[in-house]
Design an enzyme around this catalytic site. Structure first.
Site, PDB file in Angstrom:
ATOM      1  N   PRO A 277       0.820  -1.214   0.000  1.00  0.00           N
ATOM      2  CA  PRO A 277       0.000   0.000   0.000  1.00  0.00           C
ATOM      3  C   PRO A 277       0.854   1.265   0.000  1.00  0.00           C
ATOM      4  O   PRO A 277       1.890   1.320   0.654  1.00  0.00           O
ATOM      5  CB  PRO A 277      -0.761  -0.109   1.324  1.00  0.00           C
ATOM      6  CG  PRO A 277       0.184  -0.862   2.213  1.00  0.00           C
ATOM      7  CD  PRO A 277       0.923  -1.832   1.329  1.00  0.00           C
ATOM      8  N   ARG A 279      -0.715   4.965  -1.389  1.00  0.00           N
ATOM      9  CA  ARG A 279      -1.689   6.054  -1.290  1.00  0.00           C
ATOM     10  C   ARG A 279      -2.659   5.909  -0.109  1.00  0.00           C
ATOM     11  O   ARG A 279      -2.982   6.900   0.543  1.00  0.00           O
ATOM     12  CB  ARG A 279      -2.469   6.059  -2.598  1.00  0.00           C
ATOM     13  CG  ARG A 279      -3.583   7.022  -2.733  1.00  0.00           C
ATOM     14  CD  ARG A 279      -4.501   6.630  -3.896  1.00  0.00           C
ATOM     15  NE  ARG A 279      -3.835   6.163  -5.084  1.00  0.00           N
ATOM     16  CZ  ARG A 279      -3.503   6.925  -6.118  1.00  0.00           C
ATOM     17  NH1 ARG A 279      -3.790   8.197  -6.104  1.00  0.00           N
ATOM     18  NH2 ARG A 279      -2.913   6.401  -7.175  1.00  0.00           N
ATOM     19  N   CYS A 358       4.584  28.486 -16.618  1.00  0.00           N
ATOM     20  CA  CYS A 358       4.198  29.028 -17.931  1.00  0.00           C
ATOM     21  C   CYS A 358       3.621  27.953 -18.830  1.00  0.00           C
ATOM     22  O   CYS A 358       4.240  27.553 -19.822  1.00  0.00           O
ATOM     23  CB  CYS A 358       5.403  29.698 -18.577  1.00  0.00           C
ATOM     24  SG  CYS A 358       5.874  31.137 -17.631  1.00  0.00           S
TER      25      CYS A 358
HETATM   26  N1  LLP Z   1       2.997  -1.579  -6.051  1.00  0.00           N
HETATM   27  C1  LLP Z   1       3.355  -1.302  -7.315  1.00  0.00           C
HETATM   28  C2  LLP Z   1       4.051  -2.319  -8.095  1.00  0.00           C
HETATM   29  C3  LLP Z   1       3.051  -0.054  -7.868  1.00  0.00           C
HETATM   30  O1  LLP Z   1       3.397   0.214  -9.135  1.00  0.00           O
HETATM   31  C4  LLP Z   1       2.359   0.913  -7.090  1.00  0.00           C
HETATM   32  C5  LLP Z   1       2.030   2.218  -7.638  1.00  0.00           C
HETATM   33  C6  LLP Z   1       2.036   0.584  -5.764  1.00  0.00           C
HETATM   34  C7  LLP Z   1       2.366  -0.676  -5.269  1.00  0.00           C
HETATM   35  C8  LLP Z   1       1.347   1.534  -4.833  1.00  0.00           C
HETATM   36  O2  LLP Z   1       0.085   1.913  -5.272  1.00  0.00           O
HETATM   37  P1  LLP Z   1      -0.827   2.769  -4.254  1.00  0.00           P
HETATM   38  O3  LLP Z   1      -1.165   1.895  -3.086  1.00  0.00           O
HETATM   39  O4  LLP Z   1      -0.068   3.957  -3.855  1.00  0.00           O
HETATM   40  O5  LLP Z   1      -2.040   3.147  -5.032  1.00  0.00           O
HETATM   41  N2  LLP Z   1       1.125   8.766  -9.717  1.00  0.00           N
HETATM   42  C9  LLP Z   1      -0.171   8.131  -9.687  1.00  0.00           C
HETATM   43  C10 LLP Z   1      -0.126   6.763  -9.078  1.00  0.00           C
HETATM   44  C11 LLP Z   1       0.875   5.849  -9.750  1.00  0.00           C
HETATM   45  C12 LLP Z   1       0.960   4.531  -9.050  1.00  0.00           C
HETATM   46  C13 LLP Z   1       2.175   3.816  -9.465  1.00  0.00           C
HETATM   47  N3  LLP Z   1       2.335   2.547  -8.841  1.00  0.00           N
HETATM   48  C14 LLP Z   1      -1.153   9.039  -8.954  1.00  0.00           C
HETATM   49  O6  LLP Z   1      -0.766  10.121  -8.548  1.00  0.00           O
HETATM   50  O7  LLP Z   1      -2.325   8.697  -8.830  1.00  0.00           O
END
Ligand code: LLP
Length: 444
Positions: A277, A279, A358
Protein backbone atom coordinates in the site's frame (compact mmCIF):
# COMPACT_ATOMS: atom_id res chain seq x y z
CA UNK A 1 -10.19 9.61 8.51
CA UNK A 2 -7.37 12.08 9.06
CA UNK A 3 -6.10 14.63 11.53
CA UNK A 4 -6.68 17.82 9.53
CA UNK A 5 -9.66 19.75 10.82
CA UNK A 6 -11.09 23.23 11.11
CA UNK A 7 -11.17 24.56 14.67
CA UNK A 8 -12.92 27.91 15.01
CA UNK A 9 -12.53 28.53 11.30
CA UNK A 10 -8.80 27.71 11.18
CA UNK A 11 -7.45 24.59 9.54
CA UNK A 12 -5.27 22.62 11.95
CA UNK A 13 -2.78 19.89 11.22
CA UNK A 14 -3.30 17.90 14.42
CA UNK A 15 -3.01 20.73 16.98
CA UNK A 16 -1.12 23.27 14.88
CA UNK A 17 -2.84 25.97 12.79
CA UNK A 18 -1.79 25.63 9.15
CA UNK A 19 -1.42 29.40 8.72
CA UNK A 20 1.15 29.37 11.55
CA UNK A 21 3.09 26.67 9.69
CA UNK A 22 2.90 28.66 6.46
CA UNK A 23 4.14 31.80 8.22
CA UNK A 24 7.00 30.17 10.04
CA UNK A 25 8.28 27.78 7.35
CA UNK A 26 7.05 29.53 4.19
CA UNK A 27 5.04 28.30 1.23
CA UNK A 28 4.70 26.18 -0.81
CA UNK A 29 4.79 23.66 2.02
CA UNK A 30 3.85 20.01 2.38
CA UNK A 31 2.42 19.30 5.83
CA UNK A 32 2.05 15.72 7.06
CA UNK A 33 0.21 14.38 10.08
CA UNK A 34 2.09 11.70 12.00
CA UNK A 35 -1.05 10.33 13.63
CA UNK A 36 -2.74 9.96 10.25
CA UNK A 37 0.19 8.01 8.83
CA UNK A 38 0.22 5.77 11.89
CA UNK A 39 -3.56 5.27 11.99
CA UNK A 40 -3.74 4.34 8.33
CA UNK A 41 -0.88 1.88 8.65
CA UNK A 42 -2.32 0.37 11.84
CA UNK A 43 -5.82 -0.02 10.38
CA UNK A 44 -4.50 -1.80 7.37
CA UNK A 45 -2.32 -4.05 9.51
CA UNK A 46 -5.29 -4.79 11.76
CA UNK A 47 -7.71 -5.47 8.91
CA UNK A 48 -5.35 -7.93 7.23
CA UNK A 49 -3.97 -9.41 10.48
CA UNK A 50 -5.61 -12.83 9.87
CA UNK A 51 -3.23 -13.20 6.91
CA UNK A 52 -0.19 -12.04 8.89
CA UNK A 53 1.07 -10.17 5.81
CA UNK A 54 4.34 -8.41 5.23
CA UNK A 55 3.21 -4.83 4.58
CA UNK A 56 5.64 -3.17 2.19
CA UNK A 57 4.90 0.56 2.14
CA UNK A 58 5.14 1.86 -1.40
CA UNK A 59 7.94 4.42 -1.09
CA UNK A 60 7.06 6.08 -4.37
CA UNK A 61 3.86 7.53 -2.89
CA UNK A 62 5.65 9.69 -0.30
CA UNK A 63 9.31 8.99 -0.04
CA UNK A 64 10.67 11.30 2.65
CA UNK A 65 13.17 9.45 4.85
CA UNK A 66 11.38 10.44 8.05
CA UNK A 67 8.15 8.92 6.74
CA UNK A 68 9.94 5.71 5.73
CA UNK A 69 11.56 5.57 9.17
CA UNK A 70 8.22 6.18 10.91
CA UNK A 71 6.52 3.34 9.05
CA UNK A 72 9.56 1.09 9.36
CA UNK A 73 9.39 1.50 13.14
CA UNK A 74 5.77 0.28 13.01
CA UNK A 75 6.87 -2.88 11.22
CA UNK A 76 6.60 -1.98 7.55
CA UNK A 77 8.90 -3.31 4.88
CA UNK A 78 9.14 -1.31 1.66
CA UNK A 79 7.99 -1.62 -1.94
CA UNK A 80 10.78 -0.34 -4.20
CA UNK A 81 11.10 0.40 -7.88
CA UNK A 82 14.60 1.84 -8.19
CA UNK A 83 18.09 1.87 -6.76
CA UNK A 84 17.27 5.30 -5.38
CA UNK A 85 14.34 3.90 -3.41
CA UNK A 86 16.53 1.07 -2.10
CA UNK A 87 19.00 3.72 -0.95
CA UNK A 88 16.18 5.52 0.88
CA UNK A 89 14.99 2.28 2.50
CA UNK A 90 18.51 1.49 3.70
CA UNK A 91 19.02 5.00 5.08
CA UNK A 92 15.71 4.70 6.90
CA UNK A 93 16.97 1.52 8.58
CA UNK A 94 14.65 -0.89 6.77
CA UNK A 95 15.90 -4.46 6.45
CA UNK A 96 16.23 -5.12 2.67
CA UNK A 97 15.01 -8.66 3.30
CA UNK A 98 11.63 -7.05 4.10
CA UNK A 99 11.57 -5.26 0.75
CA UNK A 100 10.14 -6.13 -2.64
CA UNK A 101 11.59 -4.59 -5.78
CA UNK A 102 9.40 -4.19 -8.90
CA UNK A 103 9.73 -2.16 -12.10
CA UNK A 104 9.94 -3.06 -15.77
CA UNK A 105 13.30 -1.39 -16.33
CA UNK A 106 15.83 -2.42 -13.69
CA UNK A 107 19.40 -1.69 -14.79
CA UNK A 108 22.29 -4.12 -14.25
CA UNK A 109 23.73 -1.84 -11.57
CA UNK A 110 20.38 -1.71 -9.75
CA UNK A 111 19.96 -5.48 -9.91
CA UNK A 112 23.46 -6.17 -8.60
CA UNK A 113 22.96 -3.68 -5.80
CA UNK A 114 19.60 -5.23 -4.84
CA UNK A 115 21.03 -8.76 -4.84
CA UNK A 116 24.03 -7.71 -2.75
CA UNK A 117 21.79 -5.85 -0.31
CA UNK A 118 19.68 -8.99 0.11
CA UNK A 119 16.35 -7.61 -1.12
CA UNK A 120 13.62 -10.10 -0.23
CA UNK A 121 11.95 -10.48 -3.61
CA UNK A 122 12.83 -9.11 -7.03
CA UNK A 123 9.46 -8.79 -8.73
CA UNK A 124 10.27 -9.84 -12.27
CA UNK A 125 8.37 -8.34 -15.17
CA UNK A 126 9.70 -10.18 -18.25
CA UNK A 127 11.63 -13.22 -19.48
CA UNK A 128 14.56 -11.04 -20.56
CA UNK A 129 14.72 -9.47 -17.10
CA UNK A 130 14.71 -12.87 -15.37
CA UNK A 131 17.56 -14.10 -17.56
CA UNK A 132 19.52 -10.97 -16.76
CA UNK A 133 18.92 -11.31 -13.01
CA UNK A 134 20.01 -14.95 -13.07
CA UNK A 135 23.12 -14.08 -15.12
CA UNK A 136 24.09 -11.24 -12.79
CA UNK A 137 23.51 -13.36 -9.66
CA UNK A 138 25.62 -16.16 -11.08
CA UNK A 139 28.38 -13.72 -12.08
CA UNK A 140 28.52 -12.37 -8.52
CA UNK A 141 28.32 -15.93 -7.19
CA UNK A 142 25.17 -15.10 -5.27
CA UNK A 143 21.59 -16.29 -5.18
CA UNK A 144 18.38 -14.32 -4.95
CA UNK A 145 14.66 -14.76 -4.78
CA UNK A 146 12.04 -13.54 -7.24
CA UNK A 147 8.29 -13.29 -7.70
CA UNK A 148 6.83 -13.27 -11.18
CA UNK A 149 4.56 -10.31 -11.78
CA UNK A 150 1.53 -11.66 -13.51
CA UNK A 151 -0.88 -9.57 -15.45
CA UNK A 152 -4.30 -11.04 -14.70
CA UNK A 153 -6.06 -8.96 -17.36
CA UNK A 154 -8.50 -7.50 -14.84
CA UNK A 155 -9.79 -3.97 -15.26
CA UNK A 156 -9.18 -2.01 -12.03
CA UNK A 157 -11.59 0.72 -13.27
CA UNK A 158 -9.19 3.56 -12.74
CA UNK A 159 -7.37 6.17 -14.82
CA UNK A 160 -5.79 4.69 -17.94
CA UNK A 161 -2.36 6.03 -16.95
CA UNK A 162 -2.45 4.07 -13.69
CA UNK A 163 -4.09 0.89 -14.98
CA UNK A 164 -1.48 -1.86 -14.81
CA UNK A 165 -3.37 -5.16 -14.64
CA UNK A 166 -4.71 -5.13 -18.21
CA UNK A 167 -3.05 -7.17 -20.92
CA UNK A 168 -2.18 -4.18 -23.08
CA UNK A 169 0.00 -2.47 -20.41
CA UNK A 170 3.76 -2.89 -20.12
CA UNK A 171 3.59 -4.60 -16.72
CA UNK A 172 4.06 -8.28 -15.86
CA UNK A 173 3.38 -11.29 -18.06
CA UNK A 174 -0.04 -12.73 -18.87
CA UNK A 175 -1.19 -16.00 -17.34
CA UNK A 176 -0.55 -18.02 -20.47
CA UNK A 177 3.04 -16.81 -20.62
CA UNK A 178 3.43 -17.30 -16.88
CA UNK A 179 3.02 -21.07 -17.36
CA UNK A 180 5.79 -21.12 -19.96
CA UNK A 181 7.86 -18.82 -17.72
CA UNK A 182 7.92 -21.41 -14.94
CA UNK A 183 8.80 -24.16 -17.43
CA UNK A 184 11.84 -22.15 -18.54
CA UNK A 185 12.98 -20.64 -15.26
CA UNK A 186 11.13 -22.43 -12.45
CA UNK A 187 14.22 -24.38 -11.32
CA UNK A 188 16.90 -21.74 -11.88
CA UNK A 189 19.93 -22.31 -9.59
CA UNK A 190 20.72 -18.61 -9.07
CA UNK A 191 17.29 -17.02 -8.80
CA UNK A 192 14.57 -18.93 -6.97
CA UNK A 193 11.18 -18.20 -8.48
CA UNK A 194 9.29 -18.29 -5.20
CA UNK A 195 6.21 -16.18 -5.71
CA UNK A 196 3.64 -14.42 -7.80
CA UNK A 197 3.16 -10.68 -7.77
CA UNK A 198 0.02 -8.76 -8.68
CA UNK A 199 -0.48 -5.02 -8.89
CA UNK A 200 -3.50 -4.23 -11.00
CA UNK A 201 -3.65 -0.45 -10.77
CA UNK A 202 -4.11 2.53 -8.53
CA UNK A 203 -6.38 3.74 -7.07
CA UNK A 204 -8.83 0.81 -7.10
CA UNK A 205 -12.06 1.88 -5.46
CA UNK A 206 -13.66 -1.53 -5.11
CA UNK A 207 -12.49 -4.86 -3.68
CA UNK A 208 -13.95 -6.73 -6.64
CA UNK A 209 -10.99 -6.42 -9.10
CA UNK A 210 -8.69 -7.70 -6.31
CA UNK A 211 -10.94 -10.71 -5.79
CA UNK A 212 -10.91 -11.57 -9.48
CA UNK A 213 -7.16 -11.25 -9.84
CA UNK A 214 -6.44 -13.20 -6.64
CA UNK A 215 -8.72 -16.01 -7.84
CA UNK A 216 -6.76 -16.17 -11.09
CA UNK A 217 -3.45 -16.18 -9.20
CA UNK A 218 -4.59 -18.98 -6.87
CA UNK A 219 -5.68 -21.08 -9.83
CA UNK A 220 -2.25 -20.61 -11.36
CA UNK A 221 -0.51 -21.47 -8.08
CA UNK A 222 -2.47 -24.75 -7.91
CA UNK A 223 -1.72 -25.59 -11.51
CA UNK A 224 1.97 -24.88 -11.05
CA UNK A 225 2.02 -27.03 -7.93
CA UNK A 226 0.80 -30.05 -9.89
CA UNK A 227 3.70 -29.43 -12.27
CA UNK A 228 6.22 -29.47 -9.43
CA UNK A 229 6.74 -25.77 -8.73
CA UNK A 230 6.38 -24.40 -5.20
CA UNK A 231 4.94 -20.93 -4.90
CA UNK A 232 5.24 -19.86 -1.29
CA UNK A 233 4.57 -16.12 -1.67
CA UNK A 234 1.71 -14.12 -3.12
CA UNK A 235 2.24 -10.37 -3.32
CA UNK A 236 -1.10 -8.60 -3.83
CA UNK A 237 0.42 -5.21 -4.74
CA UNK A 238 -1.08 -1.91 -3.65
CA UNK A 239 -3.72 0.39 -5.09
CA UNK A 240 -6.21 0.70 -2.22
CA UNK A 241 -8.03 4.01 -2.58
CA UNK A 242 -7.91 7.24 -0.60
CA UNK A 243 -10.49 9.93 0.01
CA UNK A 244 -9.98 12.75 -2.43
CA UNK A 245 -13.66 13.51 -1.97
CA UNK A 246 -15.61 12.71 1.17
CA UNK A 247 -15.79 8.96 1.83
CA UNK A 248 -14.82 8.19 -1.76
CA UNK A 249 -12.93 5.04 -0.90
CA UNK A 250 -13.68 1.83 0.97
CA UNK A 251 -11.80 1.55 4.26
CA UNK A 252 -9.09 -1.08 4.83
CA UNK A 253 -11.57 -3.39 6.56
CA UNK A 254 -13.86 -3.35 3.49
CA UNK A 255 -11.07 -4.53 1.20
CA UNK A 256 -9.95 -7.06 3.80
CA UNK A 257 -13.45 -8.49 4.28
CA UNK A 258 -13.40 -9.62 0.63
CA UNK A 259 -9.74 -10.59 0.37
CA UNK A 260 -9.03 -12.34 3.68
CA UNK A 261 -11.56 -15.19 3.20
CA UNK A 262 -9.95 -16.06 -0.15
CA UNK A 263 -6.54 -16.49 1.39
CA UNK A 264 -6.92 -17.53 5.03
CA UNK A 265 -6.70 -21.28 4.44
CA UNK A 266 -3.77 -20.82 2.06
CA UNK A 267 -1.89 -18.89 4.72
CA UNK A 268 -2.47 -21.73 7.16
CA UNK A 269 -0.92 -24.02 4.56
CA UNK A 270 2.17 -21.80 4.42
CA UNK A 271 1.49 -19.15 1.76
CA UNK A 272 3.15 -15.82 2.64
CA UNK A 273 1.13 -12.73 1.75
CA UNK A 274 2.65 -9.35 0.87
CA UNK A 275 0.80 -6.05 0.49
CA UNK A 276 2.21 -2.89 -1.12
CA UNK A 277 0.00 0.00 0.00
CA UNK A 278 1.09 3.56 -0.71
CA UNK A 279 -1.69 6.05 -1.29
CA UNK A 280 -4.11 4.51 1.22
CA UNK A 281 -1.53 5.33 3.92
CA UNK A 282 -0.09 8.60 2.65
CA UNK A 283 -2.66 10.50 0.55
CA UNK A 284 -4.91 11.76 3.33
CA UNK A 285 -1.93 12.20 5.64
CA UNK A 286 -0.72 15.31 3.82
CA UNK A 287 -1.91 18.73 2.69
CA UNK A 288 -0.13 21.21 0.48
CA UNK A 289 -0.17 24.83 1.63
CA UNK A 290 0.04 27.52 -1.01
CA UNK A 291 -0.08 31.29 -0.82
CA UNK A 292 -2.38 33.26 -3.09
CA UNK A 293 -0.18 35.57 -5.14
CA UNK A 294 -2.83 37.29 -7.23
CA UNK A 295 -6.50 37.10 -8.09
CA UNK A 296 -7.33 38.10 -11.64
CA UNK A 297 -10.22 37.92 -14.04
CA UNK A 298 -9.97 37.20 -17.71
CA UNK A 299 -13.11 37.07 -19.82
CA UNK A 300 -15.72 35.39 -17.62
CA UNK A 301 -13.12 33.57 -15.60
CA UNK A 302 -11.65 34.26 -12.19
CA UNK A 303 -8.14 32.93 -11.59
CA UNK A 304 -6.60 32.41 -8.19
CA UNK A 305 -2.88 32.36 -8.87
CA UNK A 306 -0.82 30.50 -6.26
CA UNK A 307 2.88 30.12 -5.54
CA UNK A 308 2.87 26.47 -6.63
CA UNK A 309 1.10 24.49 -9.33
CA UNK A 310 1.89 21.55 -11.59
CA UNK A 311 5.53 21.72 -10.51
CA UNK A 312 4.61 20.83 -6.95
CA UNK A 313 1.41 18.82 -7.41
CA UNK A 314 1.26 17.26 -10.85
CA UNK A 315 -1.85 15.13 -10.34
CA UNK A 316 -4.56 17.60 -11.46
CA UNK A 317 -2.85 18.47 -14.73
CA UNK A 318 -1.53 14.96 -15.42
CA UNK A 319 -4.56 12.84 -14.49
CA UNK A 320 -7.32 15.44 -14.21
CA UNK A 321 -7.28 14.43 -10.56
CA UNK A 322 -9.60 16.12 -8.06
CA UNK A 323 -8.09 17.64 -4.93
CA UNK A 324 -10.32 19.52 -2.55
CA UNK A 325 -8.97 23.06 -2.04
CA UNK A 326 -10.09 25.53 0.60
CA UNK A 327 -8.71 28.59 2.42
CA UNK A 328 -6.96 27.79 5.69
CA UNK A 329 -8.95 30.48 7.50
CA UNK A 330 -12.66 31.01 6.91
CA UNK A 331 -15.67 32.41 8.73
CA UNK A 332 -17.92 30.02 10.63
CA UNK A 333 -20.51 29.49 7.88
CA UNK A 334 -17.83 28.57 5.35
CA UNK A 335 -16.17 25.78 7.28
CA UNK A 336 -16.24 22.88 4.85
CA UNK A 337 -17.73 19.54 5.64
CA UNK A 338 -14.60 17.41 5.23
CA UNK A 339 -13.73 17.24 1.52
CA UNK A 340 -16.76 18.85 0.01
CA UNK A 341 -18.48 22.16 0.04
CA UNK A 342 -21.92 22.63 -1.35
CA UNK A 343 -21.35 24.63 -4.55
CA UNK A 344 -24.60 26.53 -3.95
CA UNK A 345 -23.36 28.04 -0.67
CA UNK A 346 -23.98 31.80 -0.94
CA UNK A 347 -20.93 33.91 -1.68
CA UNK A 348 -18.82 31.30 -3.42
CA UNK A 349 -17.06 32.29 -6.62
CA UNK A 350 -16.31 29.85 -9.40
CA UNK A 351 -12.55 30.00 -9.90
CA UNK A 352 -9.64 28.28 -11.59
CA UNK A 353 -6.91 27.67 -9.04
CA UNK A 354 -3.66 27.85 -10.99
CA UNK A 355 0.08 27.94 -10.41
CA UNK A 356 2.90 30.20 -11.61
CA UNK A 357 4.19 27.85 -14.34
CA UNK A 358 4.20 29.03 -17.93
CA UNK A 359 1.76 26.43 -19.24
CA UNK A 360 -2.00 26.69 -19.70
CA UNK A 361 -2.13 23.14 -18.31
CA UNK A 362 -0.75 24.40 -14.99
CA UNK A 363 -3.82 24.15 -12.80
CA UNK A 364 -4.84 22.63 -9.48
CA UNK A 365 -8.60 22.99 -9.94
CA UNK A 366 -10.87 24.21 -12.73
CA UNK A 367 -14.29 25.85 -12.30
CA UNK A 368 -14.19 25.33 -8.56
CA UNK A 369 -16.52 27.23 -6.21
CA UNK A 370 -14.38 28.89 -3.53
CA UNK A 371 -14.98 31.57 -0.93
CA UNK A 372 -13.56 34.86 -2.21
CA UNK A 373 -9.83 34.96 -1.44
CA UNK A 374 -7.28 37.76 -1.34
CA UNK A 375 -3.61 38.09 -2.10
CA UNK A 376 -1.55 36.67 0.77
CA UNK A 377 -4.16 34.18 1.99
CA UNK A 378 -3.11 30.57 2.46
CA UNK A 379 -4.95 27.76 0.66
CA UNK A 380 -4.85 24.10 1.58
CA UNK A 381 -4.83 21.45 -1.12
CA UNK A 382 -6.11 18.32 0.60
CA UNK A 383 -5.20 14.64 0.12
CA UNK A 384 -1.82 15.67 -1.26
CA UNK A 385 0.34 13.29 0.77
CA UNK A 386 0.59 10.67 -1.98
CA UNK A 387 2.28 11.36 -5.31
CA UNK A 388 2.55 15.04 -4.37
CA UNK A 389 6.08 15.76 -3.25
CA UNK A 390 7.32 12.51 -4.79
CA UNK A 391 6.26 13.70 -8.26
CA UNK A 392 7.27 17.33 -7.76
CA UNK A 393 9.75 18.77 -10.22
CA UNK A 394 11.84 21.88 -10.79
CA UNK A 395 10.22 23.03 -14.04
CA UNK A 396 10.65 26.76 -14.66
CA UNK A 397 13.59 26.52 -12.23
CA UNK A 398 11.29 26.52 -9.22
CA UNK A 399 13.06 25.02 -6.18
CA UNK A 400 11.36 22.06 -4.46
CA UNK A 401 9.38 22.98 -1.34
CA UNK A 402 9.89 22.09 2.33
CA UNK A 403 8.09 19.29 4.17
CA UNK A 404 7.03 19.26 7.82
CA UNK A 405 5.68 16.46 10.00
CA UNK A 406 3.23 17.43 12.74
CA UNK A 407 2.83 15.28 15.84
CA UNK A 408 0.26 16.81 18.20
CA UNK A 409 1.64 20.28 18.86
CA UNK A 410 5.16 19.32 17.80
CA UNK A 411 6.42 20.25 14.35
CA UNK A 412 9.49 18.70 12.72
CA UNK A 413 10.90 19.99 9.49
CA UNK A 414 11.71 16.82 7.56
CA UNK A 415 12.97 18.52 4.41
CA UNK A 416 14.29 22.00 3.84
CA UNK A 417 13.06 24.15 0.98
CA UNK A 418 15.58 24.17 -1.83
CA UNK A 419 17.58 27.30 -2.58
CA UNK A 420 18.62 28.71 -5.94
CA UNK A 421 22.09 27.31 -5.19
CA UNK A 422 20.55 23.84 -4.89
CA UNK A 423 18.98 24.31 -8.30
CA UNK A 424 22.28 24.72 -10.07
CA UNK A 425 24.68 22.79 -7.88
CA UNK A 426 25.31 20.03 -10.40
CA UNK A 427 25.95 22.53 -13.14
CA UNK A 428 28.26 24.91 -11.31
CA UNK A 429 30.00 22.85 -8.64
CA UNK A 430 32.68 21.64 -11.05
CA UNK A 431 34.38 23.30 -13.93
CA UNK A 432 32.61 21.95 -17.03
CA UNK A 433 34.47 18.76 -17.93
CA UNK A 434 35.30 17.93 -21.51
CA UNK A 435 34.64 14.22 -21.76
CA UNK A 436 36.91 11.91 -23.67
CA UNK A 437 34.58 9.64 -25.59
CA UNK A 438 36.10 6.50 -27.00
CA UNK A 439 34.28 4.87 -29.83
CA UNK A 440 33.44 1.26 -29.07
CA UNK A 441 32.85 -1.39 -31.65
CA UNK A 442 29.24 -2.56 -31.61
CA UNK A 443 26.62 -1.96 -28.94
CA UNK A 444 26.92 -3.15 -25.34
N1 LLP B 1 3.00 -1.58 -6.05
C1 LLP B 1 3.36 -1.30 -7.31
C2 LLP B 1 4.05 -2.32 -8.10
C3 LLP B 1 3.05 -0.05 -7.87
O1 LLP B 1 3.40 0.21 -9.14
C4 LLP B 1 2.36 0.91 -7.09
C5 LLP B 1 2.03 2.22 -7.64
C6 LLP B 1 2.04 0.58 -5.76
C7 LLP B 1 2.37 -0.68 -5.27
C8 LLP B 1 1.35 1.53 -4.83
O2 LLP B 1 0.08 1.91 -5.27
P1 LLP B 1 -0.83 2.77 -4.25
O3 LLP B 1 -1.16 1.90 -3.09
O4 LLP B 1 -0.07 3.96 -3.86
O5 LLP B 1 -2.04 3.15 -5.03
N2 LLP B 1 1.13 8.77 -9.72
C9 LLP B 1 -0.17 8.13 -9.69
C10 LLP B 1 -0.13 6.76 -9.08
C11 LLP B 1 0.87 5.85 -9.75
C12 LLP B 1 0.96 4.53 -9.05
C13 LLP B 1 2.17 3.82 -9.47
N3 LLP B 1 2.34 2.55 -8.84
C14 LLP B 1 -1.15 9.04 -8.95
O6 LLP B 1 -0.77 10.12 -8.55
O7 LLP B 1 -2.32 8.70 -8.83
Amino acid sequence: MDHFSYIEGRLHAEQVPCTTLAESVGTPLYVYSRSTFCDHYDRLAEAFAPLDPLICYSIKSCSNLSICRLLGERGAGMDLVSGGELHRAELAGIDPARCVYAGVGKTDAEIIRAIKAGVGWLNVESEAEFENISRLASKSDMTCQAALRINPDVDPMTHRYTTTGKKETKFGVDIQRARAFFKSYGHDPHCRLAGLHLHIGSPVYSPEPYVRSIEKALELIDELKTEGYTIDTLDLGGGFGANYETDQSPIAADYASHIVPLLESRVTQGLKIILEPGRSISANAGVLLLKVLYVKTSGDKTFVICDGGMNILLRPSHYDAFHFIWPCEVCADQVPLRREMKPDLPGLIVTDVVGPICETGDFLALDRPLPPVKRGEVLAVFSAGAYGMSMANRYNSMPLPAEVLVDGDRVTQIRGAESYEDLVQHELKHEPIVLKIEEKAGRP
